[in-house]
Design a protein around this motif. Structure first.
Motif, PDB file in Angstrom:
ATOM      1  N   ARG A 161      -9.503  47.776  25.701  1.00  0.00           N
ATOM      2  CA  ARG A 161      -9.597  48.092  27.137  1.00  0.00           C
ATOM      3  C   ARG A 161      -8.448  47.425  27.891  1.00  0.00           C
ATOM      4  NH1 ARG A 161     -15.353  47.170  26.229  1.00  0.00           N
ATOM      5  NH2 ARG A 161     -16.191  49.185  25.641  1.00  0.00           N
ATOM      6  N   LEU A 162      -7.289  47.623  27.359  1.00  0.00           N
ATOM      7  CA  LEU A 162      -6.109  46.928  27.866  1.00  0.00           C
ATOM      8  C   LEU A 162      -5.509  47.637  29.080  1.00  0.00           C
ATOM      9  CD1 LEU A 162      -4.673  44.476  26.670  1.00  0.00           C
ATOM     10  CD2 LEU A 162      -3.124  46.034  25.504  1.00  0.00           C
ATOM     11  N   THR A 163      -5.000  46.855  30.012  1.00  0.00           N
ATOM     12  CA  THR A 163      -4.254  47.443  31.128  1.00  0.00           C
ATOM     13  C   THR A 163      -2.824  46.910  31.043  1.00  0.00           C
ATOM     14  OG1 THR A 163      -4.906  45.627  32.564  1.00  0.00           O
ATOM     15  CG2 THR A 163      -6.268  47.626  32.652  1.00  0.00           C
ATOM     16  N   PRO A 164      -1.848  47.664  31.560  1.00  0.00           N
ATOM     17  CA  PRO A 164      -0.460  47.228  31.431  1.00  0.00           C
ATOM     18  C   PRO A 164      -0.221  45.832  32.008  1.00  0.00           C
ATOM     19  CG  PRO A 164      -0.541  49.501  32.179  1.00  0.00           C
ATOM     20  CD  PRO A 164      -1.955  49.007  32.167  1.00  0.00           C
ATOM     21  N   ASP A 165      -0.919  45.464  33.094  1.00  0.00           N
ATOM     22  CA  ASP A 165      -0.639  44.146  33.683  1.00  0.00           C
ATOM     23  C   ASP A 165      -1.142  42.985  32.813  1.00  0.00           C
ATOM     24  OD1 ASP A 165      -3.043  45.327  34.455  1.00  0.00           O
ATOM     25  OD2 ASP A 165      -3.375  43.782  35.975  1.00  0.00           O
ATOM     26  N   GLU A 166      -1.935  43.265  31.779  1.00  0.00           N
ATOM     27  CA  GLU A 166      -2.379  42.186  30.877  1.00  0.00           C
ATOM     28  C   GLU A 166      -1.342  41.909  29.779  1.00  0.00           C
ATOM     29  OE1 GLU A 166      -7.134  42.377  30.458  1.00  0.00           O
ATOM     30  OE2 GLU A 166      -6.108  44.259  29.996  1.00  0.00           O
ATOM     31  N   VAL A 167      -0.413  42.845  29.614  1.00  0.00           N
ATOM     32  CA  VAL A 167       0.530  42.756  28.490  1.00  0.00           C
ATOM     33  C   VAL A 167       1.364  41.460  28.500  1.00  0.00           C
ATOM     34  CG1 VAL A 167       2.636  43.813  27.527  1.00  0.00           C
ATOM     35  CG2 VAL A 167       0.618  45.221  27.964  1.00  0.00           C
ATOM     36  N   PRO A 168       2.004  41.088  29.647  1.00  0.00           N
ATOM     37  CA  PRO A 168       2.845  39.882  29.615  1.00  0.00           C
ATOM     38  C   PRO A 168       2.077  38.636  29.182  1.00  0.00           C
ATOM     39  CG  PRO A 168       3.214  41.121  31.642  1.00  0.00           C
ATOM     40  CD  PRO A 168       2.047  41.749  30.960  1.00  0.00           C
ATOM     41  N   GLU A 169       0.860  38.494  29.685  1.00  0.00           N
ATOM     42  CA  GLU A 169       0.085  37.296  29.353  1.00  0.00           C
ATOM     43  C   GLU A 169      -0.274  37.263  27.868  1.00  0.00           C
ATOM     44  OE1 GLU A 169      -3.165  36.671  32.135  1.00  0.00           O
ATOM     45  OE2 GLU A 169      -4.075  35.390  30.564  1.00  0.00           O
ATOM     46  N   ILE A 170      -0.634  38.415  27.333  1.00  0.00           N
ATOM     47  CA  ILE A 170      -0.957  38.460  25.892  1.00  0.00           C
ATOM     48  C   ILE A 170       0.280  38.095  25.072  1.00  0.00           C
ATOM     49  CG2 ILE A 170      -1.552  40.015  23.983  1.00  0.00           C
ATOM     50  CD1 ILE A 170      -3.463  41.425  25.934  1.00  0.00           C
ATOM     51  N   LEU A 171       1.423  38.649  25.453  1.00  0.00           N
ATOM     52  CA  LEU A 171       2.655  38.359  24.691  1.00  0.00           C
ATOM     53  C   LEU A 171       3.013  36.880  24.772  1.00  0.00           C
ATOM     54  CD1 LEU A 171       4.967  41.410  25.456  1.00  0.00           C
ATOM     55  CD2 LEU A 171       3.768  40.880  23.322  1.00  0.00           C
ATOM     56  N   ASN A 172       2.761  36.271  25.926  1.00  0.00           N
ATOM     57  CA  ASN A 172       3.094  34.852  26.095  1.00  0.00           C
ATOM     58  C   ASN A 172       2.414  33.973  25.046  1.00  0.00           C
ATOM     59  OD1 ASN A 172       4.947  34.891  28.081  1.00  0.00           O
ATOM     60  ND2 ASN A 172       3.460  34.708  29.763  1.00  0.00           N
ATOM     61  N   GLN A 173       1.221  34.378  24.644  1.00  0.00           N
ATOM     62  CA  GLN A 173       0.492  33.580  23.646  1.00  0.00           C
ATOM     63  C   GLN A 173       1.243  33.532  22.315  1.00  0.00           C
ATOM     64  OE1 GLN A 173      -3.488  35.167  23.123  1.00  0.00           O
ATOM     65  NE2 GLN A 173      -3.584  35.697  25.281  1.00  0.00           N
ATOM     66  N   TYR A 174       2.110  34.512  22.086  1.00  0.00           N
ATOM     67  CA  TYR A 174       2.805  34.596  20.800  1.00  0.00           C
ATOM     68  C   TYR A 174       4.272  34.164  20.885  1.00  0.00           C
ATOM     69  CZ  TYR A 174      -1.268  37.257  19.324  1.00  0.00           C
ATOM     70  OH  TYR A 174      -2.550  37.642  19.021  1.00  0.00           O
ATOM     71  N   LYS A 175       4.698  33.842  22.109  1.00  0.00           N
ATOM     72  CA  LYS A 175       6.131  33.559  22.267  1.00  0.00           C
ATOM     73  C   LYS A 175       6.535  32.162  21.848  1.00  0.00           C
ATOM     74  CE  LYS A 175       7.519  37.151  25.438  1.00  0.00           C
ATOM     75  NZ  LYS A 175       7.624  37.591  26.818  1.00  0.00           N
ATOM     76  N   SER A 176       5.616  31.202  21.898  1.00  0.00           N
ATOM     77  CA  SER A 176       6.021  29.815  21.602  1.00  0.00           C
ATOM     78  C   SER A 176       6.179  29.616  20.100  1.00  0.00           C
ATOM     79  CB  SER A 176       4.999  28.859  22.156  1.00  0.00           C
ATOM     80  OG  SER A 176       3.735  29.215  21.673  1.00  0.00           O
TER      81      SER A 176
END
Ligand code: FES
Length: 176
Positions: A161-176
């Motif tokens: 149930r994803l919305t486009p505005d959730e994408v940056p936050e989800i990606l941030n979890q994997y960036k570090s």
């Protein structure tokens, strides 16, 4: 200008060493077989490709050339197999594999917008890997969670149930 061919050859040998071990193993297992019979070549090609990919995370050109030489196959025969099966990858893949479902249920619930947002955030198109080898982005057919559409998977984790505005936050979890 100094020729660095010897050095390059040595690097290549080192790079291909794990593959040589895989090939030797298959040679041993084929001691009683006619390895170079066509049927046998096919029998060994796929498992060798699978093991090589496990070793390198993808199938580098040099490894494919070596496998072709070993099994006495042409590069076009090898490419025919590698490009037929989606399990094989010819390019290095990212540390995190993002799969966006674009099956029917996800499509009608906005999967295309998720794809666009992901591409914008990562600066790559679907099917590509970021330069820092952090992310590989791909689209897939139904992943069997239609009730949660639109759905993506990052590695083994499912986000529904994803919305486009959730994408940056989800990606941030994997960036570090
Ligand atoms: S269509 Fe996306 S999970 Fe089924």
């Amino acid at each position: 200008m100094d020729c660095q061919c010897g050095e390059q050859r040595e690097d290549l040998q080192k790079f291909l060493q794990p593959l040589e071990e895989i090939l030797t193993e298959y040679e041993k297992s084929s001691e009683n077989e006619q390895l170079f019979e066509n049927e046998q070549k096919e029998k060994h090609l796929i498992p060798i490709l699978q093991e090589a990919q496990e070793e390198y995370d993808y199938l580098p050109q040099d490894a494919l050339r070596r496998i072709a030489g070993h099994l006495d196959l042409s590069m076009s025969e090898i490419y025919g197999v590698v490009t037929f099966y989606t399990q094989f990858h010819l390019q290095p893949r990212g540390e995190h594999i993002i799969q966006i479902c674009t099956g029917t249920a996800c499509h009608v619930r906005g999967a295309e917008e998720i794809v666009r947002e992901m591409e914008k955030e990562l600066g790559i198109s679907s099917g590509e890997t970021t330069d820092d080898l952090k992310f590989t982005l791909s689209t897939v057919a139904c992943i069997g969670a239609c009730g949660l559409a639109p759905v993506i998977m990052i590695n083994e984790e499912t986000y529904g149930r994803l919305t486009p505005d959730e994408v940056p936050e989800i990606l941030n979890q994997y960036k570090s």
